[in-house]
Design a protein around this motif. Sequence first.
Motif, PDB file in Angstrom:
ATOM      1  N   SER A 131       0.828  -1.209   0.000  1.00 56.26           N
ATOM      2  CA  SER A 131       0.000   0.000   0.000  1.00 56.26           C
ATOM      3  C   SER A 131       0.863   1.260   0.000  1.00 56.26           C
ATOM      4  N   PHE A 132       0.229   2.345  -0.455  1.00 57.71           N
ATOM      5  CA  PHE A 132       0.860   3.665  -0.530  1.00 57.71           C
ATOM      6  C   PHE A 132       0.087   4.547   0.443  1.00 57.71           C
ATOM      7  N   ALA A 133       0.714   4.889   1.584  1.00 54.59           N
ATOM      8  CA  ALA A 133      -0.036   5.532   2.666  1.00 54.59           C
ATOM      9  C   ALA A 133       0.402   6.980   2.867  1.00 54.59           C
ATOM     10  N   LEU A 134      -0.326   7.881   2.179  1.00 58.82           N
ATOM     11  CA  LEU A 134      -0.019   9.314   2.261  1.00 58.82           C
ATOM     12  C   LEU A 134      -1.147  10.077   2.977  1.00 58.82           C
ATOM     13  N   SER A 135      -2.395   9.853   2.555  1.00 58.64           N
ATOM     14  CA  SER A 135      -3.527  10.642   3.072  1.00 58.64           C
ATOM     15  C   SER A 135      -3.772  10.386   4.554  1.00 58.64           C
ATOM     16  N   GLU A 136      -4.293  11.423   5.210  1.00 60.02           N
ATOM     17  CA  GLU A 136      -4.624  11.310   6.641  1.00 60.02           C
ATOM     18  C   GLU A 136      -6.061  11.798   6.849  1.00 60.02           C
ATOM     19  N   CYS A 139      -6.260  15.526   6.143  1.00 59.99           N
ATOM     20  CA  CYS A 139      -5.693  16.098   4.905  1.00 59.99           C
ATOM     21  C   CYS A 139      -5.456  15.041   3.837  1.00 59.99           C
ATOM     22  N   GLY A 140      -5.946  15.373   2.632  1.00 58.40           N
ATOM     23  CA  GLY A 140      -5.727  14.508   1.475  1.00 58.40           C
ATOM     24  C   GLY A 140      -5.080  15.324   0.378  1.00 58.40           C
ATOM     25  N   SER A 141      -5.831  16.312  -0.144  1.00 62.98           N
ATOM     26  CA  SER A 141      -5.271  17.174  -1.198  1.00 62.98           C
ATOM     27  C   SER A 141      -4.031  17.905  -0.680  1.00 62.98           C
ATOM     28  N   ASP A 142      -4.142  18.416   0.524  1.00 68.22           N
ATOM     29  CA  ASP A 142      -3.035  19.174   1.120  1.00 68.22           C
ATOM     30  C   ASP A 142      -2.143  18.206   1.907  1.00 68.22           C
ATOM     31  N   MET A 164      -5.433   7.441   6.364  1.00 69.73           N
ATOM     32  CA  MET A 164      -6.863   7.265   6.053  1.00 69.73           C
ATOM     33  C   MET A 164      -7.004   6.901   4.586  1.00 69.73           C
ATOM     34  N   TRP A 165      -7.972   6.101   4.251  1.00 68.00           N
ATOM     35  CA  TRP A 165      -8.321   5.775   2.856  1.00 68.00           C
ATOM     36  C   TRP A 165      -7.252   4.927   2.172  1.00 68.00           C
ATOM     37  N   ILE A 166      -6.600   4.051   2.900  1.00 66.93           N
ATOM     38  CA  ILE A 166      -5.479   3.357   2.286  1.00 66.93           C
ATOM     39  C   ILE A 166      -5.922   2.089   1.545  1.00 66.93           C
ATOM     40  N   THR A 167      -5.824   2.164   0.218  1.00 68.22           N
ATOM     41  CA  THR A 167      -6.201   1.040  -0.656  1.00 68.22           C
ATOM     42  C   THR A 167      -5.333  -0.179  -0.342  1.00 68.22           C
ATOM     43  N   SER A 168      -5.951  -1.328  -0.239  1.00 65.66           N
ATOM     44  CA  SER A 168      -5.287  -2.604   0.103  1.00 65.66           C
ATOM     45  C   SER A 168      -4.739  -2.617   1.522  1.00 65.66           C
ATOM     46  N   ARG A 366     -16.958   6.793  -9.904  1.00 59.11           N
ATOM     47  CA  ARG A 366     -17.091   8.119  -9.276  1.00 59.11           C
ATOM     48  C   ARG A 366     -15.827   8.581  -8.549  1.00 59.11           C
ATOM     49  N   VAL A 367     -15.155   7.630  -7.893  1.00 56.24           N
ATOM     50  CA  VAL A 367     -14.008   8.015  -7.067  1.00 56.24           C
ATOM     51  C   VAL A 367     -12.790   8.437  -7.896  1.00 56.24           C
ATOM     52  N   THR A 368     -12.801   8.113  -9.178  1.00 56.61           N
ATOM     53  CA  THR A 368     -11.600   8.454  -9.974  1.00 56.61           C
ATOM     54  C   THR A 368     -11.418   9.973 -10.086  1.00 56.61           C
ATOM     55  N   ARG A 369     -12.514  10.734  -9.867  1.00 55.22           N
ATOM     56  CA  ARG A 369     -12.375  12.206  -9.870  1.00 55.22           C
ATOM     57  C   ARG A 369     -11.859  12.727  -8.535  1.00 55.22           C
ATOM     58  N   ILE A 370     -11.723  11.814  -7.562  1.00 50.12           N
ATOM     59  CA  ILE A 370     -11.331  12.234  -6.205  1.00 50.12           C
ATOM     60  C   ILE A 370      -9.916  11.793  -5.859  1.00 50.12           C
ATOM     61  N   TYR A 371      -9.601  10.484  -6.065  1.00 52.70           N
ATOM     62  CA  TYR A 371      -8.299  10.033  -5.554  1.00 52.70           C
ATOM     63  C   TYR A 371      -7.140  10.287  -6.529  1.00 52.70           C
ATOM     64  N   GLU A 372      -5.945  10.126  -6.010  1.00 48.24           N
ATOM     65  CA  GLU A 372      -4.701  10.458  -6.729  1.00 48.24           C
ATOM     66  C   GLU A 372      -4.749  11.866  -7.321  1.00 48.24           C
ATOM     67  N   GLY A 373      -5.228  12.793  -6.513  1.00 48.29           N
ATOM     68  CA  GLY A 373      -5.352  14.191  -6.942  1.00 48.29           C
ATOM     69  C   GLY A 373      -6.728  14.418  -7.536  1.00 48.29           C
ATOM     70  N   SER A 374      -7.577  15.160  -6.801  1.00 55.01           N
ATOM     71  CA  SER A 374      -8.943  15.415  -7.283  1.00 55.01           C
ATOM     72  C   SER A 374      -8.896  16.265  -8.553  1.00 55.01           C
ATOM     73  N   SER A 375     -10.058  16.366  -9.210  1.00 56.48           N
ATOM     74  CA  SER A 375     -10.140  17.201 -10.428  1.00 56.48           C
ATOM     75  C   SER A 375      -9.689  18.626 -10.139  1.00 56.48           C
ATOM     76  N   GLU A 376     -10.061  19.126  -8.953  1.00 58.05           N
ATOM     77  CA  GLU A 376      -9.690  20.511  -8.617  1.00 58.05           C
ATOM     78  C   GLU A 376      -8.169  20.646  -8.513  1.00 58.05           C
ATOM     79  N   ILE A 377      -7.526  19.646  -7.913  1.00 59.94           N
ATOM     80  CA  ILE A 377      -6.069  19.716  -7.776  1.00 59.94           C
ATOM     81  C   ILE A 377      -5.392  19.615  -9.146  1.00 59.94           C
ATOM     82  N   ARG A 379      -6.612  20.748 -11.879  1.00 59.45           N
ATOM     83  CA  ARG A 379      -6.777  22.080 -12.504  1.00 59.45           C
ATOM     84  C   ARG A 379      -5.794  23.085 -11.914  1.00 59.45           C
ATOM     85  N   LEU A 380      -5.507  22.928 -10.622  1.00 57.92           N
ATOM     86  CA  LEU A 380      -4.497  23.807  -9.994  1.00 57.92           C
ATOM     87  C   LEU A 380      -3.152  23.639 -10.693  1.00 57.92           C
ATOM     88  N   VAL A 381      -2.784  22.383 -10.958  1.00 58.98           N
ATOM     89  CA  VAL A 381      -1.484  22.108 -11.582  1.00 58.98           C
ATOM     90  C   VAL A 381      -1.437  22.696 -12.995  1.00 58.98           C
TER      91      VAL A 381
HETATM   92  C1  FAD Z   1     -11.592   4.839  -2.424  1.00 55.38           C
HETATM   93  C2  FAD Z   1     -10.402   5.686  -2.061  1.00 55.38           C
HETATM   94  C3  FAD Z   1      -9.132   5.139  -2.119  1.00 55.38           C
HETATM   95  C4  FAD Z   1      -8.014   5.903  -1.744  1.00 55.38           C
HETATM   96  N1  FAD Z   1      -6.778   5.318  -1.726  1.00 55.38           N
HETATM   97  C5  FAD Z   1      -5.728   6.017  -1.194  1.00 55.38           C
HETATM   98  C6  FAD Z   1      -4.454   5.382  -1.003  1.00 55.38           C
HETATM   99  O1  FAD Z   1      -4.255   4.199  -1.329  1.00 55.38           O
HETATM  100  N2  FAD Z   1      -3.450   6.109  -0.444  1.00 55.38           N
HETATM  101  C7  FAD Z   1      -3.624   7.404  -0.055  1.00 55.38           C
HETATM  102  O2  FAD Z   1      -2.675   7.992   0.449  1.00 55.38           O
HETATM  103  N3  FAD Z   1      -4.809   8.042  -0.240  1.00 55.38           N
HETATM  104  C8  FAD Z   1      -5.862   7.373  -0.782  1.00 55.38           C
HETATM  105  N4  FAD Z   1      -7.096   7.992  -0.938  1.00 55.38           N
HETATM  106  C9  FAD Z   1      -7.251   9.369  -0.494  1.00 55.38           C
HETATM  107  C10 FAD Z   1      -7.430  10.351  -1.636  1.00 55.38           C
HETATM  108  O3  FAD Z   1      -6.214  10.527  -2.318  1.00 55.38           O
HETATM  109  C11 FAD Z   1      -8.009  11.638  -1.055  1.00 55.38           C
HETATM  110  O4  FAD Z   1      -9.347  11.365  -0.674  1.00 55.38           O
HETATM  111  C12 FAD Z   1      -7.948  12.792  -2.027  1.00 55.38           C
HETATM  112  O5  FAD Z   1      -6.627  13.198  -2.238  1.00 55.38           O
HETATM  113  C13 FAD Z   1      -8.773  13.995  -1.541  1.00 55.38           C
HETATM  114  O6  FAD Z   1      -8.412  14.320  -0.230  1.00 55.38           O
HETATM  115  P1  FAD Z   1      -9.548  14.524   0.898  1.00 55.38           P
HETATM  116  O7  FAD Z   1     -10.470  13.353   0.826  1.00 55.38           O
HETATM  117  O8  FAD Z   1      -8.866  14.800   2.165  1.00 55.38           O
HETATM  118  O9  FAD Z   1     -10.362  15.776   0.424  1.00 55.38           O
HETATM  119  P2  FAD Z   1      -9.954  17.314   0.698  1.00 55.38           P
HETATM  120  O10 FAD Z   1      -8.521  17.509   0.368  1.00 55.38           O
HETATM  121  O11 FAD Z   1     -10.432  17.697   2.039  1.00 55.38           O
HETATM  122  O12 FAD Z   1     -10.825  18.036  -0.395  1.00 55.38           O
HETATM  123  C14 FAD Z   1     -12.235  18.304  -0.244  1.00 55.38           C
HETATM  124  C15 FAD Z   1     -12.680  19.056  -1.501  1.00 55.38           C
HETATM  125  O13 FAD Z   1     -11.984  20.293  -1.581  1.00 55.38           O
HETATM  126  C16 FAD Z   1     -11.302  20.379  -2.823  1.00 55.38           C
HETATM  127  N5  FAD Z   1     -10.057  21.106  -2.669  1.00 55.38           N
HETATM  128  C17 FAD Z   1      -9.048  20.839  -1.792  1.00 55.38           C
HETATM  129  N6  FAD Z   1      -8.034  21.698  -1.962  1.00 55.38           N
HETATM  130  C18 FAD Z   1      -8.426  22.549  -2.943  1.00 55.38           C
HETATM  131  C19 FAD Z   1      -7.823  23.670  -3.584  1.00 55.38           C
HETATM  132  N7  FAD Z   1      -6.584  24.095  -3.245  1.00 55.38           N
HETATM  133  N8  FAD Z   1      -8.500  24.301  -4.581  1.00 55.38           N
HETATM  134  C20 FAD Z   1      -9.723  23.888  -4.930  1.00 55.38           C
HETATM  135  N9  FAD Z   1     -10.362  22.827  -4.364  1.00 55.38           N
HETATM  136  C21 FAD Z   1      -9.703  22.172  -3.400  1.00 55.38           C
HETATM  137  C22 FAD Z   1     -11.067  18.937  -3.247  1.00 55.38           C
HETATM  138  O14 FAD Z   1     -10.845  18.810  -4.626  1.00 55.38           O
HETATM  139  C23 FAD Z   1     -12.357  18.289  -2.787  1.00 55.38           C
HETATM  140  O15 FAD Z   1     -13.358  18.516  -3.738  1.00 55.38           O
HETATM  141  C24 FAD Z   1      -8.196   7.248  -1.355  1.00 55.38           C
HETATM  142  C25 FAD Z   1      -9.487   7.798  -1.347  1.00 55.38           C
HETATM  143  C26 FAD Z   1     -10.580   7.038  -1.671  1.00 55.38           C
HETATM  144  C27 FAD Z   1     -11.954   7.669  -1.611  1.00 55.38           C
END
Ligand code: FAD
Length: 392
Positions: A131-136, A139-142, A164-168, A366-377, A379-381
């Motif tokens: 597993s790749f454990a970064l998110s807490e 904080c996920g995006s940040d 948090m959210w650690i796949t596998s 649905r989750v593909t727009r959220i994990y490994e950098g959400s769509s918003e992130i 767009r930031l890049v």
């Molecule tokens: C099914 C699943 C599997 C996952 N697997 C892993 C894994 O294996 N390892 C791991 O480390 N993580 C994993 N994740 C975590 C995932 O990478 C994070 O959920 C994701 O990065 C978003 O972080 P967050 O959930 O904390 O949302 P937040 O960062 O709190 O974001 C909430 C909302 O605010 C938006 N937002 C945040 N910052 C900005 C900004 N600067 N500008 C505009 N909008 C912004 C986001 O896009 C989002 O819409 C997984 C998540 C899920 C749901």
Amino acid sequence: MHPIDHPERLAFDIGEDALQIAQTVRDFARERIAPGAAERDRTSEFPMELIPELAEMGLLTMKVSADDGGSGLDNTTYLLTMSAISAACASTAVICASSNLAMSVLGRNASAEQKERWIPPYARGELGPSSFALSEPHCGSDAAALRTSARRDGDDWVLDGGKMWITSGAVAGLHVVFARTDPDAGSRGISCFVVEKGAPGFTIGREEDKMGQRASGTVALHFEGCRVSDANLVGKVGEGYRYALATLAGGRVGIAGLCLGIAERAFELGARYAAERKAFGQTVMDFQNSRFVLADTRTELDAAWLLALRAAKLLDQGKEAAAETSMAKVFATEVADRTVDRMLQLHGGYGYSKEYEIERLYRDNRVTRIYEGSSEIQRLVIGRQIAATYAG
Ligand SMILES: Cc1cc2nc3c(=O)[nH]c(=O)nc-3n(C[C@H](O)[C@H](O)[C@H](O)COP(=O)(O)OP(=O)(O)OC[C@H]3O[C@@H](n4cnc5c(N)ncnc54)[C@H](O)[C@@H]3O)c2cc1C
């Protein structure tokens, strides 16, 4: 057209090797992975029995060089291969994606001794996925705001905090964990560690009950005075965040492939259903609206493939491609979302039933727009690069 089936329509040389590997993986995925996908979605059971087979096909260490014990695939092959797996089962695809992220971090940054210790057994699937454990939790995006700490104690490091959210994470034998080694150094105060299953002070939390990709064993990880040896520190102190970001750039291409695999399967199901279902004395396909929907979707899917292949090729050429990989990910995941929605609509009421595969694809994407950098992130890049280009 799907590049695996119609490479000649791409006007883009993806290479014979990439094509052959992707076709082999597609056949394997259809035969071995697809049959259990609906049941795994229902039960959320992690496909542990598939791990040895995925390993034998080289799918857990695709991006690790052959010299280091991996499969040594390039990004183009990785893109196509991920789409072949996800068309069969998105949970299995994301399990492969996270093992690949973890192993890529080791392949790129670990010492020769560490690589020898960890990569071959995980490439062979002997110790489960990784597993790749970064998110807490906070904080996920940040991700640079992560709080899990690691402090030096003699020859060991002691980790405290949680992921948090650690796949596998539920079953992995090895976790690549990013932890703060300097509270005052921001993103330069994060280091990378390997925490193995059974390490003292390490426990696995409750499994998430998710909307989709339900069999991917997503859990929280807890570290309470978790002790690992200094030999488990990967690379240099303070460089962990850089390692994570560099690996995630390649990961974006993989997620583009993952969502395009889901979308291609959805397209196939939607078009087939429309060609068979009758309403008002004709097939649903015969309504001009259905053809327009399919035409728009096909056009967007082809565009998404071309963007994803461009990003993969740039990475294969060793070029910096932050904006291009972000464009590939954001466009492909959003096109895939429109695709599963439109194809479900073509199914009418049946699309809303769990009897039909399109219902799972709709949730799985649905989750593909959220994990490994959400769509918003993403767009930031992309926006950052545009702003830098036009800065006065
Ligand atoms: C099914 C699943 C599997 C996952 N697997 C892993 C894994 O294996 N390892 C791991 O480390 N993580 C994993 N994740 C975590 C995932 O990478 C994070 O959920 C994701 O990065 C978003 O972080 P967050 O959930 O904390 O949302 P937040 O960062 O709190 O974001 C909430 C909302 O605010 C938006 N937002 C945040 N910052 C900005 C900004 N600067 N500008 C505009 N909008 C912004 C986001 O896009 C989002 O819409 C997984 C998540 C899920 C749901």
